[in-house]
Design a protein around this motif. Sequence first.
Motif, mmCIF file in Angstrom:
data_model
loop_
_atom_site.group_PDB
_atom_site.id
_atom_site.type_symbol
_atom_site.label_atom_id
_atom_site.label_comp_id
_atom_site.label_asym_id
_atom_site.label_seq_id
_atom_site.Cartn_x
_atom_site.Cartn_y
_atom_site.Cartn_z
ATOM 1 N N GLU A 46 0.823 -1.193 0.000
ATOM 2 C CA GLU A 46 0.000 0.000 0.000
ATOM 3 C C GLU A 46 0.867 1.256 0.000
ATOM 4 O OE1 GLU A 46 -2.372 0.142 3.559
ATOM 5 O OE2 GLU A 46 -0.641 0.360 4.876
ATOM 6 N N ALA A 60 -1.154 8.560 2.825
ATOM 7 C CA ALA A 60 -2.249 7.678 3.196
ATOM 8 C C ALA A 60 -2.920 8.259 4.431
ATOM 9 C CB ALA A 60 -1.719 6.276 3.492
ATOM 10 N N ASP A 61 -4.221 8.077 4.516
ATOM 11 C CA ASP A 61 -4.953 8.621 5.660
ATOM 12 C C ASP A 61 -4.402 8.096 6.977
ATOM 13 O OD1 ASP A 61 -8.236 8.637 4.034
ATOM 14 O OD2 ASP A 61 -6.587 10.098 4.012
ATOM 15 N N SER A 62 -3.939 6.865 6.981
ATOM 16 C CA SER A 62 -3.488 6.231 8.214
ATOM 17 C C SER A 62 -2.205 6.851 8.776
ATOM 18 C CB SER A 62 -3.270 4.734 7.981
ATOM 19 O OG SER A 62 -2.307 4.530 6.967
ATOM 20 N N VAL A 63 -1.477 7.609 7.957
ATOM 21 C CA VAL A 63 -0.207 8.176 8.431
ATOM 22 C C VAL A 63 -0.215 9.703 8.467
ATOM 23 C CG1 VAL A 63 1.001 6.159 7.502
ATOM 24 C CG2 VAL A 63 0.956 8.296 6.184
ATOM 25 N N LYS A 86 2.947 3.253 15.520
ATOM 26 C CA LYS A 86 1.984 2.328 16.096
ATOM 27 C C LYS A 86 2.335 0.899 15.666
ATOM 28 C CE LYS A 86 -1.689 5.773 15.477
ATOM 29 N NZ LYS A 86 -3.021 6.045 14.865
ATOM 30 N N GLU A 88 0.564 -1.154 14.224
ATOM 31 C CA GLU A 88 0.010 -1.398 12.888
ATOM 32 C C GLU A 88 0.853 -0.783 11.765
ATOM 33 O OE1 GLU A 88 -1.611 -0.167 15.544
ATOM 34 O OE2 GLU A 88 -3.051 1.391 14.962
ATOM 35 N N ASP A 89 1.872 -0.018 12.114
ATOM 36 C CA ASP A 89 2.810 0.484 11.113
ATOM 37 C C ASP A 89 3.877 -0.555 10.767
ATOM 38 O OD1 ASP A 89 2.675 3.658 12.782
ATOM 39 O OD2 ASP A 89 1.685 3.110 10.892
#
Length: 121
Positions: A46, A60-63, A86, A88-89
């Motif tokens: 991704e 990306a929105d997550s970062v 995190k 999840e990273d």
Amino acid sequence: QVQLVESGGGLVQAGGSMRLSCAASGSIFSIPTMGWYRQAPGKQRELVATITSGGNTNYADSVKGRFTISRDNNKNTVSLQMNSLKPEDTAVYYCNTEVQYGPWTRPTAYWGQGTQVTVSS
């Protein structure tokens, strides 16, 4: 041919910071876009962040708000500063560049070898 050499990566605790760097070398006229992607176990690769030669960035929105991408056009390098990491990273992070060999050539994509980032909880 173009070579990409990545550096950085490793193990960090949640909430910590880490910096990744990637240097491109070879027959390069320009690099319109440089970026970072990641792939976690069992998941698809991704996009993390990209940056154009003009400095336009995409995340990306997550970062967003935690990661910052930057580049040095003179040195053909791109870096990713990762803060507030995190679990999840956790993933293998890949450098990506779109290289032009000449002013009228179509860009060619190159990938780095990947570097492991592990965030422990």
